[in-house]
Design a protein around this motif. Structure first.
Motif, PDB file in Angstrom:
ATOM      1  N   SER A 221       0.828  -1.206   0.000  1.00 57.26           N
ATOM      2  CA  SER A 221       0.000   0.000   0.000  1.00 57.26           C
ATOM      3  C   SER A 221       0.864   1.258   0.000  1.00 57.26           C
ATOM      4  O   SER A 221       0.515   2.250  -0.647  1.00 57.26           O
ATOM      5  N   LEU A 222       2.009   1.219   0.681  1.00 56.76           N
ATOM      6  CA  LEU A 222       2.922   2.365   0.649  1.00 56.76           C
ATOM      7  C   LEU A 222       3.488   2.563  -0.746  1.00 56.76           C
ATOM      8  O   LEU A 222       3.629   3.690  -1.217  1.00 56.76           O
ATOM      9  N   ASN A 223       3.796   1.463  -1.417  1.00 60.77           N
ATOM     10  CA  ASN A 223       4.312   1.538  -2.775  1.00 60.77           C
ATOM     11  C   ASN A 223       3.261   2.126  -3.723  1.00 60.77           C
ATOM     12  O   ASN A 223       3.590   2.930  -4.593  1.00 60.77           O
ATOM     13  N   LEU A 224       2.003   1.739  -3.554  1.00 62.04           N
ATOM     14  CA  LEU A 224       0.935   2.299  -4.377  1.00 62.04           C
ATOM     15  C   LEU A 224       0.797   3.800  -4.155  1.00 62.04           C
ATOM     16  O   LEU A 224       0.618   4.565  -5.105  1.00 62.04           O
ATOM     17  N   LYS A 225       0.888   4.221  -2.891  1.00 61.18           N
ATOM     18  CA  LYS A 225       0.781   5.643  -2.568  1.00 61.18           C
ATOM     19  C   LYS A 225       1.936   6.410  -3.189  1.00 61.18           C
ATOM     20  O   LYS A 225       1.745   7.477  -3.768  1.00 61.18           O
ATOM     21  N   ALA A 226       3.147   5.859  -3.097  1.00 60.41           N
ATOM     22  CA  ALA A 226       4.302   6.519  -3.708  1.00 60.41           C
ATOM     23  C   ALA A 226       4.113   6.624  -5.215  1.00 60.41           C
ATOM     24  O   ALA A 226       4.407   7.667  -5.810  1.00 60.41           O
ATOM     25  N   GLN A 227       3.624   5.571  -5.844  1.00 62.18           N
ATOM     26  CA  GLN A 227       3.411   5.601  -7.295  1.00 62.18           C
ATOM     27  C   GLN A 227       2.379   6.661  -7.666  1.00 62.18           C
ATOM     28  O   GLN A 227       2.542   7.353  -8.665  1.00 62.18           O
ATOM     29  N   GLU A 228       1.345   6.829  -6.851  1.00 64.03           N
ATOM     30  CA  GLU A 228       0.366   7.891  -7.089  1.00 64.03           C
ATOM     31  C   GLU A 228       1.055   9.249  -7.055  1.00 64.03           C
ATOM     32  O   GLU A 228       0.778  10.109  -7.883  1.00 64.03           O
ATOM     33  N   ASN A 229       1.953   9.426  -6.077  1.00 62.73           N
ATOM     34  CA  ASN A 229       2.683  10.683  -5.962  1.00 62.73           C
ATOM     35  C   ASN A 229       3.529  10.930  -7.210  1.00 62.73           C
ATOM     36  O   ASN A 229       3.595  12.048  -7.706  1.00 62.73           O
ATOM     37  N   PHE A 230       4.169   9.882  -7.721  1.00 61.12           N
ATOM     38  CA  PHE A 230       5.007  10.026  -8.910  1.00 61.12           C
ATOM     39  C   PHE A 230       4.160  10.374 -10.124  1.00 61.12           C
ATOM     40  O   PHE A 230       4.594  11.133 -10.992  1.00 61.12           O
ATOM     41  N   ASP A 231       2.954   9.822 -10.193  1.00 61.30           N
ATOM     42  CA  ASP A 231       2.061  10.135 -11.302  1.00 61.30           C
ATOM     43  C   ASP A 231       1.603  11.592 -11.237  1.00 61.30           C
ATOM     44  O   ASP A 231       1.460  12.252 -12.270  1.00 61.30           O
ATOM     45  N   LYS A 232       1.389  12.088 -10.044  1.00 60.00           N
ATOM     46  CA  LYS A 232       0.919  13.460  -9.866  1.00 60.00           C
ATOM     47  C   LYS A 232       2.044  14.483  -9.995  1.00 60.00           C
ATOM     48  O   LYS A 232       1.788  15.654 -10.271  1.00 60.00           O
ATOM     49  N   TRP A 233       3.277  14.044  -9.736  1.00 62.96           N
ATOM     50  CA  TRP A 233       4.440  14.935  -9.821  1.00 62.96           C
ATOM     51  C   TRP A 233       5.503  14.209 -10.647  1.00 62.96           C
ATOM     52  O   TRP A 233       6.399  13.564 -10.100  1.00 62.96           O
ATOM     53  N   PRO A 234       5.395  14.275 -11.966  1.00 63.25           N
ATOM     54  CA  PRO A 234       6.290  13.501 -12.836  1.00 63.25           C
ATOM     55  C   PRO A 234       7.780  13.731 -12.569  1.00 63.25           C
ATOM     56  O   PRO A 234       8.571  12.789 -12.692  1.00 63.25           O
ATOM     57  N   ALA A 235       8.172  14.937 -12.217  1.00 65.38           N
ATOM     58  CA  ALA A 235       9.596  15.199 -11.948  1.00 65.38           C
ATOM     59  C   ALA A 235      10.084  14.367 -10.765  1.00 65.38           C
ATOM     60  O   ALA A 235      11.241  13.919 -10.746  1.00 65.38           O
ATOM     61  N   LEU A 236       9.222  14.124  -9.797  1.00 66.99           N
ATOM     62  CA  LEU A 236       9.575  13.280  -8.654  1.00 66.99           C
ATOM     63  C   LEU A 236       9.711  11.831  -9.112  1.00 66.99           C
ATOM     64  O   LEU A 236      10.647  11.127  -8.706  1.00 66.99           O
ATOM     65  N   GLY A 237       8.814  11.391  -9.964  1.00 68.50           N
ATOM     66  CA  GLY A 237       8.890  10.034 -10.509  1.00 68.50           C
ATOM     67  C   GLY A 237      10.135   9.826 -11.349  1.00 68.50           C
ATOM     68  O   GLY A 237      10.766   8.767 -11.295  1.00 68.50           O
ATOM     69  N   ASN A 238      10.514  10.838 -12.127  1.00 67.27           N
ATOM     70  CA  ASN A 238      11.720  10.744 -12.947  1.00 67.27           C
ATOM     71  C   ASN A 238      12.970  10.644 -12.086  1.00 67.27           C
ATOM     72  O   ASN A 238      13.896   9.888 -12.404  1.00 67.27           O
ATOM     73  N   PHE A 239      12.998  11.398 -10.993  1.00 67.90           N
ATOM     74  CA  PHE A 239      14.129  11.297 -10.070  1.00 67.90           C
ATOM     75  C   PHE A 239      14.156   9.903  -9.448  1.00 67.90           C
ATOM     76  O   PHE A 239      15.222   9.287  -9.330  1.00 67.90           O
ATOM     77  N   HIS A 240      12.986   9.412  -9.076  1.00 70.46           N
ATOM     78  CA  HIS A 240      12.889   8.087  -8.460  1.00 70.46           C
ATOM     79  C   HIS A 240      13.477   7.006  -9.365  1.00 70.46           C
ATOM     80  O   HIS A 240      14.173   6.104  -8.896  1.00 70.46           O
ATOM     81  N   THR A 241      13.199   7.091 -10.645  1.00 66.25           N
ATOM     82  CA  THR A 241      13.714   6.088 -11.585  1.00 66.25           C
ATOM     83  C   THR A 241      15.237   5.992 -11.490  1.00 66.25           C
ATOM     84  O   THR A 241      15.790   4.902 -11.370  1.00 66.25           O
ATOM     85  N   VAL A 242      15.899   7.132 -11.513  1.00 64.07           N
ATOM     86  CA  VAL A 242      17.367   7.132 -11.507  1.00 64.07           C
ATOM     87  C   VAL A 242      17.919   6.767 -10.125  1.00 64.07           C
ATOM     88  O   VAL A 242      18.869   5.990 -10.026  1.00 64.07           O
ATOM     89  N   ILE A 243      17.324   7.289  -9.065  1.00 65.85           N
ATOM     90  CA  ILE A 243      17.853   6.971  -7.724  1.00 65.85           C
ATOM     91  C   ILE A 243      17.689   5.484  -7.433  1.00 65.85           C
ATOM     92  O   ILE A 243      18.573   4.862  -6.856  1.00 65.85           O
ATOM     93  N   SER A 244      16.592   4.888  -7.866  1.00 60.51           N
ATOM     94  CA  SER A 244      16.407   3.458  -7.594  1.00 60.51           C
ATOM     95  C   SER A 244      17.392   2.613  -8.397  1.00 60.51           C
ATOM     96  O   SER A 244      17.857   1.576  -7.917  1.00 60.51           O
ATOM     97  N   GLN A 245      17.728   3.051  -9.595  1.00 61.83           N
ATOM     98  CA  GLN A 245      18.650   2.289 -10.440  1.00 61.83           C
ATOM     99  C   GLN A 245      20.113   2.501 -10.062  1.00 61.83           C
ATOM    100  O   GLN A 245      20.985   1.797 -10.566  1.00 61.83           O
ATOM    101  N   THR A 246      20.370   3.454  -9.193  1.00 56.72           N
ATOM    102  CA  THR A 246      21.744   3.689  -8.744  1.00 56.72           C
ATOM    103  C   THR A 246      21.951   3.319  -7.280  1.00 56.72           C
ATOM    104  O   THR A 246      22.991   2.775  -6.915  1.00 56.72           O
TER     105      THR A 246
END
Length: 130
Positions: free
Chosen positions: A15-40
């Motif tokens: 459920s926390l992961n779903l909430k975070a994904q909602e946040n990334f959908d609402k704030w794409p720049a945050l989601g884009n940062f997440h992609t790179v930070i998770s891969q590094t």
């Protein structure tokens, strides 16, 4: 009892992961940062700093874009602006360490700072407004 705990923990994390994904959908720049930070960050946790060394500049660019982006109104809460600014500063410091070919321990410690800042932002976005 142990099985129930594991299932409950799984549900909470999901459920926390779903909430975070909602946040990334609402704030794409945050989601884009997440992609790179998770891969590094995750490879670095296992001792592989190669991804972060190769992508620190990209991580900084994503932090700059996040810093310049409009904060969605629903995330405009106390602490969000300083947290986003700190993420930018910590990402710039990481990029500088890597460009200077600093010791891996320093790079990992700085990457953890960037990761922690990111999670602070996600936490602020996930908090319910009063």
């Amino acid at each position: 009892m142990k099985k129930i705990f594991v299932i409950a923990l799984g549900i909470i994390l999901f459920s926390l992961n779903l909430k975070a994904q909602e946040n990334f959908d609402k704030w794409p720049a945050l989601g884009n940062f997440h992609t790179v930070i998770s891969q590094t960050f995750h490879p670095a946790e296992e001792g592989n700093l190669s991804p972060v060394k190769k992508r620190a500049g990209e991580l900084l660019k994503k932090a700059v874009l996040l810093h310049k982006s409009d904060i969605p109104a629903e995330f405009s809460r106390p602490g969000i602006i300083p947290a986003v600014h700190k993420l930018y500063l910590e990402s710039a410091a990481l990029d500088k360490l890597i460009k200077r070919k600093s010791d891996d321990k320093l790079i990992l410690a700085q990457l953890k700072q960037v990761h922690d800042c990111f999670h602070t932002i996600v936490g602020i976005c996930s908090d319910k407004k009063d």
